[in-house]
Scaffold this active site. Structure first.
Site: not given
Length: 305
Positions: A17, A49, A77, A109, A124, A154, A158
């Site tokens: 990443e 992003y 992203h 977020d 998502a 996750y 989360h």
């Protein structure tokens, strides 16, 4: 005597990443990292992003440079929160039309400032569906090809989720919407990934779940990641890092802890590794050296001695 065709040897997937630089000096450092990571022949590199597309131009600029100036395959992203459906469809169209063939679909977020727009998408899975919708419209341009769509998973609950079981239901929804693979957020213990994989498979998640790991070489960074993920860093590891004699010893301790975690995930059936680099290649390469992760041969080069 005929020899039956055997399936090709499979190698663990390897990816990194990166995030778009904020200054010219950071850009120079990033490109040193990119060239160093390129030598390891990763399967892809992801480009983050900013919230609500705050760094759209620099992110797209980095994606285009990766396509034009390197052998790397970028994974873009994309976040849904704060953006309209029309804006997202336009952006996905632009990414695909300019050569991007991988997108990581993230909710993003939620804005703390309630005066800011929340956007048209809430999950998502909706963004995955939107990407697939745009892709269908561009089928002729892709020669009936396909865009690879990834999502987040996750290994621990989360921060906004009521339970790990709920997270698995969300991952199932992403898979149903058309996700091809998932990358986990940071985790700190082997049991975290092992439990996620076991629970997800039992629930019907079939897509690959790639563990995301970070070199454990910075106490400050680990504390920040722990805060964001809502999980505790292993107290023993933290103490060892804080009490190391010097930076070199601290780095050795952190790299070995990361290698142990990665080995455990691979032994549990992980299809590969995704390394969060923070635009620094030194520790990531140290981890790879210690892992001795097998990589596919370079096409066209003889493998004989």
């Amino acid at each position: 005597m005929s020899i039956a065709h055997s399936p090709p040897h499979t190698y663990p997937a390897l990816s990194y990443e990166l995030f778009p630089p904020r200054t010219s000096r950071a850009d120079e450092g990033l490109w040193r990292t990119i060239r160093a990571l390129e030598d390891t022949r990763p399967d892809f590199v992801s480009v983050t992003y900013g919230a609500s597309g705050s760094n759209r131009d620099t992110a797209i600029g980095l994606l285009m440079r990766l396509l034009d100036e390197t052998t790397l395959k970028p994974l873009a992203h994309l976040t849904g929160v704060g953006n309209s459906r029309d804006y997202l469809m336009e952006l996905v169209d632009e990414l695909i039309s300019r050569g991007v063939r991988g997108i990581l679909a993230l909710r993003g977020d939620r804005p703390q400032d309630l005066s800011l727009p929340a956007g048209d998408l809430h999950y998502a899975s909706e963004l995955v569906e939107l990407i697939r919708q745009v892709e269908r419209q561009l089928t002729a341009h892709l020669c009936a090809g396909k865009v690879a769509v990834g999502v987040a998973a996750y290994s621990t609950k989360h921060p906004e989720s009521p339970s790990l079981e709920h997270d698995i239901e969300v991952l199932l929804a992403k898979q149903s919407a058309g996700a091809d693979f998932a990358i986990t957020q940071v985790f700190f213990a082997p049991d975290h990934y092992r439990r996620l994989l076991r629970t997800a498979r039992r629930a019907g998640v079939e897509i690959p779940i790639i563990p995301g790991v970070v070199p454990f070489t910075s106490v400050r960074r680990l504390e920040r990641l722990s805060e964001l993920a809502g999980i505790e860093v292993d107290a023993t590891l933290k103490d060892r890092l804080m009490n190391a004699d010097d930076d070199s010893a601290r780095r050795r301790i952190g790299v070995q802890a990361t290698v142990d975690l990665a080995h455990a995930a691979l032994d549990d059936g992980a299809p590969g590794l995704h390394i969060y680099t923070f635009n620094e290649h030194g520790a990531a390469l140290d981890v790879l050296d210690r892992l001795e992760l097998s990589r596919p041969p370079v096409p066209g080069l003889s493998q004989s001695a």
